[in-house]
Design an enzyme around this catalytic site. Structure first.
Site, mmCIF file in Angstrom:
data_model
loop_
_atom_site.group_PDB
_atom_site.id
_atom_site.type_symbol
_atom_site.label_atom_id
_atom_site.label_comp_id
_atom_site.label_asym_id
_atom_site.label_seq_id
_atom_site.Cartn_x
_atom_site.Cartn_y
_atom_site.Cartn_z
ATOM 1 N N HIS A 206 0.822 -1.210 0.000
ATOM 2 C CA HIS A 206 0.000 0.000 0.000
ATOM 3 C C HIS A 206 0.857 1.262 0.000
ATOM 4 O O HIS A 206 0.362 2.341 -0.353
ATOM 5 C CB HIS A 206 -0.948 -0.013 1.202
ATOM 6 C CG HIS A 206 -2.109 -0.951 1.019
ATOM 7 N ND1 HIS A 206 -3.222 -0.619 0.288
ATOM 8 C CD2 HIS A 206 -2.314 -2.211 1.465
ATOM 9 C CE1 HIS A 206 -4.077 -1.637 0.296
ATOM 10 N NE2 HIS A 206 -3.546 -2.612 0.989
ATOM 11 N N HIS A 231 -4.647 -9.314 -3.099
ATOM 12 C CA HIS A 231 -5.493 -9.750 -1.995
ATOM 13 C C HIS A 231 -6.150 -11.105 -2.284
ATOM 14 O O HIS A 231 -6.372 -11.896 -1.359
ATOM 15 C CB HIS A 231 -6.545 -8.690 -1.691
ATOM 16 C CG HIS A 231 -5.982 -7.447 -1.053
ATOM 17 N ND1 HIS A 231 -5.510 -6.379 -1.791
ATOM 18 C CD2 HIS A 231 -5.780 -7.122 0.246
ATOM 19 C CE1 HIS A 231 -5.057 -5.442 -0.964
ATOM 20 N NE2 HIS A 231 -5.201 -5.862 0.273
ATOM 21 N N GLU A 343 -11.705 -0.655 -3.623
ATOM 22 C CA GLU A 343 -10.727 -0.336 -2.568
ATOM 23 C C GLU A 343 -11.210 0.751 -1.626
ATOM 24 O O GLU A 343 -11.159 0.511 -0.403
ATOM 25 C CB GLU A 343 -9.376 0.017 -3.190
ATOM 26 C CG GLU A 343 -8.336 0.258 -2.112
ATOM 27 C CD GLU A 343 -6.962 0.572 -2.685
ATOM 28 O OE1 GLU A 343 -6.055 0.686 -1.871
ATOM 29 O OE2 GLU A 343 -6.803 0.703 -3.893
ATOM 30 N N HIS A 362 -13.366 -2.359 6.769
ATOM 31 C CA HIS A 362 -12.288 -2.329 7.766
ATOM 32 C C HIS A 362 -12.710 -1.500 8.975
ATOM 33 O O HIS A 362 -12.534 -1.914 10.130
ATOM 34 C CB HIS A 362 -11.019 -1.737 7.155
ATOM 35 C CG HIS A 362 -10.160 -2.732 6.452
ATOM 36 N ND1 HIS A 362 -9.120 -3.381 7.068
ATOM 37 C CD2 HIS A 362 -10.174 -3.196 5.181
ATOM 38 C CE1 HIS A 362 -8.528 -4.198 6.212
ATOM 39 N NE2 HIS A 362 -9.146 -4.097 5.053
#
Length: 681
Positions: A206, A231, A343, A362
């Site tokens: 990232h 991922h 994303e 998240h």
């Protein structure tokens, strides 16, 4: 000290004031008086004299005036910094832009030195590292790993008092299992989830592919597809490890109204404020978030609506752009568009409509213990890139995201024979052998290895010199792939060799169908081959993998001293992105677990992007997950090819898939785990 290497002084001991000596006390940064914070400005001159008398190197910082960094001060210096937080991500992008806009290295040094003691340390280190990697005058620098900067994100905090007391004279051992006992089934995967190299990989990927910032930082070739593929491979690897541990594959987080059964008690602290990451008990209910101070405000219904809109777009084959136009999800770029939406990054075609689906999943988990901030608790480990993979919930979250990508892939036609065959090329044999005399073929070995790492550059206010810790991780014995390939065309042909490993059975020893197995295939390597007419023997060493980076690049410390132009230094430029080589293979079992090893030679004419590169130069060796710096992704095929799409209904097994294609081969390999700890030499 001249040149761009002086910037590395700002990337050491991030919580210590800038005027403290760096590089084991040998380097001091001389700040203009106005660059000291208000706390230290009245005694700035005495501080410089006090800490700099014995310095071998002095870095004079140019006074370029007072940079405008008020926008970045909106993030609490001693609070959390999360790239899953939209406000934080935007601020980070603007700070990267400020660093990139400086006309030369001396100006960048000045602006960064002024910012360092005023901004959140994780924000500062992230933004400066991204800028260094993307500026033409600094891209040769080896940016320190996050482990060097903030070791408390990876290490049991109980060892830090011992490190400060004894670390300069002896190695301190970090226990392998300190977050749960073996009464917890998920602890069987702690070696994978809490592996230092795995979490460093996630952080550094990232770092190379930020979601916000100037176009030159974000808009990279096939960025969205790389988000998907990296991922997807994480989930495939995790599920394979679960089978090795006799656990069922991870279940997607497809019902946000049900309690989350997996608990996680991280037992690590957040660097900026030295507070423990909050724990999440079993059966935590996921609730609407109203974190006003954090600007994290959304409902579970918002997430469900965004997910439904993305699924509907996949089924329709088009997404809705910002101006109401329909953007088709084509075979060529559909996965890239979806990756940027899911994303999301600034490249999302319509973030207002499709939302922040992955990022707020998240956040939903990270704040589940305190959704309205009434207890003043920060986010859990899922809220930061460098710690997220420690939590079992990370894999449930990404399994759900992964399923949306698979949903799209299911809309694509199966590969026709012409896209799979390589006429005139036959793989006649495929095997692996350990790099030792008389080793039996097709048997691979894994074991525990104890490795030492120097944490001195991240141990703020700790002892000078080296401070070593040792930790235990999975490792495999080196091996080589051996292929015999026949070229019956009569002329030399170029091809790409693709090697995958996949489980044959699940945790109950039930054979997997091809449909189940193909999304569990783990890429091990990809490399170019030249096939002369007749028989060709190909030998490829495991350490040459296009997926991984070696131990030295995962854990190597960056030093201010040394010659940046030397071959040894040049070999480490921009090299920290890549899967850790010590986890190339699945763990296997003590009695040995059989896997399918698959190899394919594809036609280079369909692979090439008309861009030559040396996989052994300039850190191009981990391109499968990380791409190439400032260049096109070096493979025109879809990432994960040939397993990224469904096969015809008649294909029930991997053997069915390969049988019709002479340029493919599959063989059984046995992965045997030995419960022995071997120290790294």
């Amino acid at each position: 000290m001249s040149g761009n290497r002086k910037l590395l002084a700002l990337l050491q001991r991030p919580l210590e004031p800038t005027f403290y000596p760096k590089d084991n006390g040998t380097t001091v940064i001389d700040l203009p008086d106005s660059y000291f914070t208000e706390r230290y400005r009245p005694i700035g001159e005495s501080l410089q004299n006090r800490f700099g008398n014995d310095a071998e190197n002095r870095i004079a910082v140019r006074n370029v005036g007072t940079p405008n960094i008020t926008f970045a001060e909106a993030i609490d210096r001693r609070g959390g910094f999360s790239l899953f937080n939209e406000k934080h991500r935007k601020i980070a992008g603007d700070l990267i832009g400020l660093f990139l806009s400086q006309p030369d290295v001396d100006s960048l040094m000045a602006v960064a030195a002024y910012s360092r003691d005023r901004l959140n340390p994780v924000l500062f280190q992230y933004a400066l590292s991204v800028a260094i990697q993307h500026r033409p005058d600094t891209k040769d620098l080896n940016v320190p790993s996050f482990l060097e900067l903030f070791p408390d994100s990876f290490v049991d905090p109980a060892v830090f008092p011992r490190l400060r007391e004894e670390g300069a004279v002896m190695t301190i051992d970090i226990p392998q299992n300190f977050t749960a006992s073996d009464r917890e089934d998920e602890q069987r995967l702690a070696f994978f989830r809490e592996d230092v190299g795995v979490n460093l990989h996630h952080w550094h990927w990232h770092l190379v592919y930020p979601g916000e910032g100037p176009d030159q930082v974000v808009r990279k070739d096939r960025r969205g597809e790389l988000f998907y593929y990296m991922h997807q491979q994480l989930i495939a690897r995790y599920n394979v490890e679960r089978f090795c541990a006799k656990l069922a594959r991870v279940q997607p987080l497809n019902n946000l109204r049900q309690p989350l059964p997996e608990a996680y008690f991280p037992k690590i602290i957040r660097s900026a404020n030295n507070r423990a990451f909050p724990a999440r008990p079993q059966n935590q209910q996921l609730r609407d978030l109203n974190r006003v101070a954090d600007d994290v405000i959304f409902t579970v219904s918002d997430l469900e609506r965004w997910g439904s809109r993305i699924a509907e777009a996949i089924d329709a084959g088009t997404v809705l752009g910002q101006n109401g136009q329909r953007v088709p999800l084509t075979e060529a770029n559909g996965i890239d568009i979806l990756g940027n939406i899911l994303e999301p990054s600034k490249l999302s075609v319509n973030q207002q409509f499709y939302g922040n689906y992955h990022g707020n999943l998240h956040n939903l988990i990270a704040y589940s213990h305190d959704p309205d901030n009434r207890f003043l608790e920060g986010y859990g480990v899922v809220g930061e890139f460098q710690t997220a993979m420690r939590d079992p919930a990370f894999y449930r979250l990404h399994c759900e995201v992964d399923n949306l990508f698979h949903r799209y892939k299911a809309t694509l036609p199966v590969y026709p024979p012409a896209q799979l065959n390589f006429n005139g090329i036959q793989i006649q044999s495929l095997a692996v052998t350990l790099n030792r005399p008389k080793a039996p073929p097709n048997v691979l070995l894994t074991y525990w290895q104890r490795t030492q790492v120097d944490l001195a550059s991240g141990l703020d206010f700790g002892p000078e010199g080296n401070v070593f810790v040792s930790f235990t991780h999975l490792q495999h014995a080196p091996f080589a792939y051996r292929l015999t390939v026949n070229n019956s065309t009569g002329t030399p042909r170029r091809g790409t060799c693709r090697i995958f490993i996949g489980p044959k059975v699940d945790e109950r020893n039930t054979p997997l169908t091809y449909k189940e197995q193909r999304i569990l295939m783990v890429e091990l390597d990809k490399f170019g081959v030249t096939l002369n007419p007749g028989s060709n023997d190909i030998v490829r060493r495991s350490e040459q993998s296009s997926v991984t980076i070696p131990y030295e690049r995962t854990f190597r410390a960056a030093q201010l001293s040394g010659n940046a132009a030397s071959p040894a230094e040049a070999a480490y430029r921009f090299c920290n992105c890549g899967w850790p080589h010590h986890l190339l293979l699945p763990k296997g079992t003590p009695e040995g677990l059989k896997f399918d090893l698959f190899a394919m030679i594809s036609d280079y004419a369909g692979d090439t992007v008309n861009q030559e590169f040396d996989e052994n130069a300039n850190c191009s060796d981990s391109h499968s997950f990380c791409g190439l710096r400032d260049r096109l992704y070096p493979d025109r095929r879809a990432m994960g090819y040939p397993f990224d799409r469904n096969a015809p209904a008649a294909v029930r097994t991997l053997q069915d898939f390969t049988r019709a294609n002479s340029n493919m081969a599959v063989t059984d390999v046995n992965v045997r785990f030995t419960n022995t700890v071997i120290a790294r030499t």
